[in-house]
Design a protein around this motif. Structure first.
Motif, PDB file in Angstrom:
ATOM      1  N   ASP A 443      54.104   3.437   6.514  1.00  0.00           N
ATOM      2  CA  ASP A 443      54.579   2.095   6.157  1.00  0.00           C
ATOM      3  C   ASP A 443      55.384   1.482   7.299  1.00  0.00           C
ATOM      4  OD1 ASP A 443      53.368   2.273   3.721  1.00  0.00           O
ATOM      5  OD2 ASP A 443      55.190   2.856   2.631  1.00  0.00           O
ATOM      6  N   PHE A 487      44.992   1.980   9.924  1.00  0.00           N
ATOM      7  CA  PHE A 487      45.804   2.249   8.739  1.00  0.00           C
ATOM      8  C   PHE A 487      45.057   1.832   7.466  1.00  0.00           C
ATOM      9  CE2 PHE A 487      49.649   2.061  11.617  1.00  0.00           C
ATOM     10  CZ  PHE A 487      49.951   3.402  11.457  1.00  0.00           C
ATOM     11  N   ARG A 490      42.530   4.473   6.610  1.00  0.00           N
ATOM     12  CA  ARG A 490      43.183   5.652   6.033  1.00  0.00           C
ATOM     13  C   ARG A 490      43.588   5.407   4.582  1.00  0.00           C
ATOM     14  NH1 ARG A 490      47.315   7.214  11.015  1.00  0.00           N
ATOM     15  NH2 ARG A 490      45.732   7.275  12.654  1.00  0.00           N
ATOM     16  N   ASP A 491      44.081   4.204   4.300  1.00  0.00           N
ATOM     17  CA  ASP A 491      44.478   3.879   2.925  1.00  0.00           C
ATOM     18  C   ASP A 491      43.283   3.945   1.988  1.00  0.00           C
ATOM     19  OD1 ASP A 491      47.100   3.558   3.618  1.00  0.00           O
ATOM     20  OD2 ASP A 491      47.006   1.373   3.804  1.00  0.00           O
ATOM     21  N   ARG A 492      42.154   3.389   2.425  1.00  0.00           N
ATOM     22  CA  ARG A 492      40.954   3.403   1.581  1.00  0.00           C
ATOM     23  C   ARG A 492      40.486   4.827   1.322  1.00  0.00           C
ATOM     24  NH1 ARG A 492      39.521  -1.181   4.715  1.00  0.00           N
ATOM     25  NH2 ARG A 492      38.164   0.072   6.054  1.00  0.00           N
ATOM     26  N   GLN A 495      42.819   6.480  -1.189  1.00  0.00           N
ATOM     27  CA  GLN A 495      42.620   5.990  -2.554  1.00  0.00           C
ATOM     28  C   GLN A 495      41.352   6.548  -3.178  1.00  0.00           C
ATOM     29  OE1 GLN A 495      42.708   1.731  -2.164  1.00  0.00           O
ATOM     30  NE2 GLN A 495      44.885   1.692  -1.583  1.00  0.00           N
TER      31      GLN A 495
END
Length: 497
Positions: A443, A487, A490-492, A495
């Motif tokens: 973050d 980023f 990576r988030d996808r 999830q």
């Protein structure tokens, strides 16, 4: 390096093979560069005679397989590749390659040329099951500025050929002091074609750093100060990514620490400080000393040969201050030798850019072929080369990094320094690009990337920004967007996991 750029380099080689398929020599060269795209990064170790090239190479590999004496083999270009089975292959200038016998003496690998003279050998290939060689192929080169012009010329021809790209993708250049001959070599290694610059594929090492302080235990601190001064030298800054001080002999011996060495050092640690200091005033005095009881003259000679007075002093102090076991001692000696910082720089500067550096070498090969062997029907190939060089963001970063370190750009010094960092001048990891701590949260990294992106977009839109600096802004903006895109990916994945 994005997959599309890697694929683009491979596609360009295939297109070149279609154009030059009827030229056996050109086709063989192109197929060789196609194979290089799938191989580990090739890093040459270069420097003047007695700069400590083979010693440092052994330290990086973690085994004593490169000859460090002044014998015939140190006059031959020698490749060290990963292989599941140890093997040494001699490639003569004329004739067929042949395997050499594997022989170890006192733990060291010894090359037996079997009657062949060094001047008749094109190269030696050493395959060795060392983990370090899985990520890179190391190339040991003869000393530059040697008293033998033939030996010196062999290195120069290999590293800086006149009519083709270098066999090495990157170079570690060892120097004991900054001499004009060091700058001349780095200038010759520096690439000047579009999308190329020696600035981003050359690293300088202040070798034998323990000798800077005459073997004192604080020698590496003195060497670090000198290395920092060299790294700011405007002539060297435009030719190399930085200067790292390394005590090569200590690094090699730390990585190959033997039980007899440790036991001898333990004996020395039993002496009080005054007695130790008296006996280590010189190497000769250390050899002739009779303290401590049980330490033979042979053991003393071995310690001096493997560690030098600096390494002996440091090891004894560490044993007396909390390193009573061989493995922790070896790790701490390697760290204090400067090897660990060097490996970190290699990882974040060369390995992180490995695909880009290899692809760039392939593009150079195609460009040289177009220049040296022009032919009808090659216009489309030239256009493909120019398009890939111009549009691949990795190459745009490399060109800008070279410009920032050489000709400069019309930006305030603080903005120019930030631009160099964001495009990967200190390394390509997000925390290094953004100037944050390595343990920063995703973050925090993403927030800083957004702040940088907004700041550089404002700079690009400002009427006060010189027109010549707009391309700089565009490259930096694209680098910020790339960090944020990584980023998002990576988030996808997180999830969907």
């Amino acid at each position: 390096m994005t997959p599309s750029t890697t694929a683009g380099a491979a596609g360009l080689i295939r297109e070149a093979l279609e154009v030059y398929g009827d030229d056996p020599q050109a086709a063989a060269v192109l197929r060789g560069y196609a194979r290089r795209l799938a191989e580990p990064l090739r890093i040459a170790v270069a420097g003047m005679v007695k700069a400590g090239k083979s010693t440092l190479l052994n330290a990086i590999i973690g085994e004593e397989i490169a000859p460090t004496d002044t014998g015939e083999c140190t006059r031959i270009v020698t490749w060290y590749r990963h292989g599941h089975t140890p093997r040494i292959t001699l490639h003569p200038i004329t004739g067929e390659p042949r395997n050499l016998p594997l022989k170890r003496v006192d733990g060291r690998l010894v090359f037996v040329l079997d009657g062949v003279q060094a001047e008749d050998v094109d190269r030696l290939d050493v395959e060795w099951p060392a983990p370090a060689l899985q990520a890179m192929t190391l190339i040991d080169t003869p000393g530059i500025a040697s008293l033998s012009q033939d030996v010196s010329a062999r290195s120069v021809r290999f590293l800086t050929p006149e009519d083709s790209a270098s066999e090495a993708d990157a170079v570690i250049y060892l120097m004991r002091h900054l001499h004009a001959s060091d700058l001349r070599f780095l200038e010759s290694f520096q690439d000047t074609g579009a999308g190329r610059s020696g600035t981003v594929n050359a690293l300088a090492v202040l070798s034998r750093a323990d000798e800077v302080g005459a073997g004192r235990i604080d020698s590496l601190l003195s060497a670090g100060t000198i290395a920092e001064r060299y790294s700011r030298d405007p002539n060297l800054r435009k030719l190399a990514l930085g200067v790292v001080p390394v005590a090569g002999l200590l690094a090699q011996s730390a990585r190959t620490l033997r039980q007899p060495d440790f036991e001898a050092l333990q004996l020395l640690a039993t002496l009080d400080r005054a007695a130790r200091e008296r006996m280590m005033l010189s190497a000769d005095r250390f050899r002739r000393s009779r303290e401590p009881e049980g330490l033979t003259e042979e053991a003393r000679r071995s310690l001096l040969a493997r560690y030098g007075l600096f390494g002996i002093r440091l090891a004894v102090v560490l044993i007396r201050n909390g390193y009573p076991e061989p493995t922790p001692l070896a790790h701490e000696l390697a760290r204090r030798s400067g090897l660990d910082p060097l490996l970190e720089v290699l990882d974040r500067q060369f390995q992180a850019r490995a695909e880009a550096l290899k692809a760039r070498t392939a593009l150079v090969a195609v460009g040289n072929l177009l220049d040296s062997r022009p032919r009808d029907g090659s216009e489309q190939l030239a256009a493909s080369l120019e398009r890939l060089q111009a549009n691949a963001h990795e190459f745009r970063e490399l060109r800008l990094l070279a410009a920032l370190r050489t000709t400069g750009v019309e930006l305030a010094p603080e903005l120019a320094a930030e631009a160099e960092r964001i495009i990967g001048g200190h390394g390509t990891a997000p925390d290094l690009r953004l100037g944050l701590a390595a343990d920063s949260s995703p973050d925090l990294l993403a927030a800083e990337a957004r702040r940088c992106l907004a700041r550089w977009r404002r700079a690009a839109e400002s009427p006060l920004t010189p027109r010549s600096a707009l391309e700089v802004c565009r490259v930096v903006i694209r680098s910020c967007e790339g960090v944020l895109a990584d980023f998002a990916v990576r988030d996808r994945r997180a999830q969907s996991a």
